[in-house]
Design a protein around this motif. Structure first.
Motif, PDB file in Angstrom:
ATOM      1  N   GLY A  10       0.828  -1.201   0.000  1.00 40.97           N
ATOM      2  CA  GLY A  10       0.000   0.000   0.000  1.00 40.97           C
ATOM      3  C   GLY A  10       0.861   1.249   0.000  1.00 40.97           C
ATOM      4  N   SER A  11       0.306   2.337   0.541  1.00 43.85           N
ATOM      5  CA  SER A  11       1.021   3.608   0.561  1.00 43.85           C
ATOM      6  C   SER A  11       2.179   3.552   1.555  1.00 43.85           C
ATOM      7  CB  SER A  11       0.071   4.746   0.948  1.00 43.85           C
ATOM      8  OG  SER A  11      -1.013   4.821   0.045  1.00 43.85           O
ATOM      9  N   CYS A  12       3.249   4.268   1.226  1.00 47.43           N
ATOM     10  CA  CYS A  12       4.415   4.304   2.099  1.00 47.43           C
ATOM     11  C   CYS A  12       5.037   5.697   2.037  1.00 47.43           C
ATOM     12  CB  CYS A  12       5.440   3.251   1.676  1.00 47.43           C
ATOM     13  SG  CYS A  12       6.947   3.234   2.684  1.00 47.43           S
ATOM     14  N   GLY A  17       0.922   4.091  -3.343  1.00 51.84           N
ATOM     15  CA  GLY A  17      -0.041   3.002  -3.231  1.00 51.84           C
ATOM     16  C   GLY A  17      -1.150   3.176  -4.255  1.00 51.84           C
ATOM     17  N   ASN A  18      -2.380   3.060  -3.815  1.00 53.04           N
ATOM     18  CA  ASN A  18      -3.516   3.207  -4.719  1.00 53.04           C
ATOM     19  C   ASN A  18      -4.012   4.644  -4.831  1.00 53.04           C
ATOM     20  OD1 ASN A  18      -3.653   0.442  -5.355  1.00 53.04           O
ATOM     21  ND2 ASN A  18      -4.796   0.018  -3.469  1.00 53.04           N
ATOM     22  N   ARG A  19      -3.367   5.558  -4.122  1.00 52.18           N
ATOM     23  CA  ARG A  19      -3.794   6.952  -4.214  1.00 52.18           C
ATOM     24  C   ARG A  19      -3.499   7.498  -5.605  1.00 52.18           C
ATOM     25  NH1 ARG A  19      -0.658  10.059   0.201  1.00 52.18           N
ATOM     26  NH2 ARG A  19       0.960   8.570  -0.453  1.00 52.18           N
ATOM     27  N   PRO A  20      -4.424   8.232  -6.202  1.00 52.16           N
ATOM     28  CA  PRO A  20      -4.183   8.757  -7.557  1.00 52.16           C
ATOM     29  C   PRO A  20      -3.111   9.837  -7.562  1.00 52.16           C
ATOM     30  CG  PRO A  20      -6.237   9.637  -6.664  1.00 52.16           C
ATOM     31  CD  PRO A  20      -5.761   8.593  -5.688  1.00 52.16           C
ATOM     32  N   GLY A  65      -1.147   7.288 -14.658  1.00 48.50           N
ATOM     33  CA  GLY A  65      -2.104   6.191 -14.629  1.00 48.50           C
ATOM     34  C   GLY A  65      -1.783   5.205 -13.521  1.00 48.50           C
ATOM     35  N   GLY A  66      -2.777   4.455 -13.065  1.00 41.99           N
ATOM     36  CA  GLY A  66      -2.573   3.515 -11.978  1.00 41.99           C
ATOM     37  C   GLY A  66      -1.515   2.472 -12.273  1.00 41.99           C
ATOM     38  N   GLU A  67      -1.503   1.947 -13.493  1.00 39.10           N
ATOM     39  CA  GLU A  67      -0.513   0.943 -13.851  1.00 39.10           C
ATOM     40  C   GLU A  67       0.887   1.534 -13.894  1.00 39.10           C
ATOM     41  OE1 GLU A  67      -0.886  -2.382 -14.235  1.00 39.10           O
ATOM     42  OE2 GLU A  67      -2.887  -1.994 -13.448  1.00 39.10           O
TER      43      GLU A  67
END
Length: 291
Positions: free
Chosen positions: A206-208, A245-248, A253-255
């Motif tokens: 996740g985010s770090c 992490g998953n934060r935009p 792009g996410g990938e």
């Protein structure tokens, strides 16, 4: 965005190295409204942006690129990727809330003072003068990467500042890499706002956003690519590890975001450094291939 034979997203700046005919070692190009210096040497390929003296792409010949860069850049502002130079402060300015995060250095055009090629690679010298301050960035690129940032000022009083290298290391996938060398290191988790002490390999779940009281060598192991990079942050007083992490991220792009991990060298993060007239301060970042 095209994919390579390994299935990973190709580096957007590899397009400069597809010509069949021989290319000069140093060549200025215009790309996404920025001036970029394309370096094509038998030992390595690289791209610098004049804005920020930012190394955006580095690829020792015969290897995968070491640095990640976003495919789309903003019309104005900082370019996300490569090795941004934070100067003359790191993070938010301690006294001016309206000034840009991580300083003016990554937003202004630097002067290329010198560029040389030799059998082992290339050396470059970039310079930025701002008020009474002068920053000099020296780069030596070949089969390894060596960056040094030197700061001086001509003010008659002691001045306070901070500086940092914030590299986006290109990896196969953030879920599949491990950072070694932080065992027993104390730090601070910016997300939980709590102190932390790390044990074993650091893996990103996740985010770090952690700031470690660490200087020296770390190893970024990427088993999917069968590659380990030795990252030496020199005598910087902090090593920062960051991933959204998953934060935009704006313009990413996410990938794309899964293909990098930031392992940074920084000094003057919590308390500004002091620099007296006649003194200079140096920050370094080195990387070599382990296997």
């Amino acid at each position: 965005m095209p994919f390579s034979e390994t299935g990973s997203i190709e580096h957007p700046l590899q397009r400069f190295f597809t010509a069949v005919r021989p290319q000069p070692t140093f060549q200025w190009e215009r790309y996404q409204q920025r001036d970029v210096l394309v370096i094509n040497h038998e030992q390595c390929r690289a791209v610098f942006s004049r804005q920020g003296a930012q190394l955006l792409h580095f690829e020792p010949c015969g290897q995968k690129p070491w640095l990640w860069c976003a495919a789309q850049w903003p019309l104005v502002g900082a370019i996300r990727g490569g090795v941004p130079v934070s100067w003359p402060w790191v993070g938010r300015h301690p006294g001016e809330s309206g000034w840009p995060a991580n300083g003016w250095g990554r937003l202004l055009d630097w002067k290329l003072v010198d560029s040389q090629e030799h059998a082992g690679g290339v050396t470059l010298h970039w310079q930025l003068k701002l008020w009474d301050w002068q920053a000099d960035l020296y780069a030596e690129l070949g089969q390894g990467m060596d960056l040094r940032l030197t700061t001086r000022h001509q003010d008659s009083e002691v001045c306070h500042f901070g500086h940092g290298f914030h590299p986006y290391w290109r990896i196969s996938d953030v879920a599949d890499v491990a950072l070694q060398g932080l065992e027993g290191t104390h730090g601070y988790d910016e997300l939980t706002r709590s102190a932390c002490e790390h044990e074993g390999d650091l893996r990103i779940l996740g985010s770090c956003q952690r700031v470690f009281e660490h200087a020296g060598v770390l190893e970024l192991r990427d088993d999917a690519w069968q590659r380990s990079l030795s990252i030496d942050t020199g005598d910087s007083d902090r090593t920062v590890v960051w991933h959204p992490g998953n934060r935009p991220l704006l313009g990413v792009g996410g990938e794309e975001a899964m293909g990098f991990l930031r392992v940074e060298a920084a000094s003057g993060v919590d308390e500004c450094l002091s620099l007296a007239p006649g003194q200079h301060a140096t920050l370094s970042l080195q990387a070599t291939l382990v296997h």
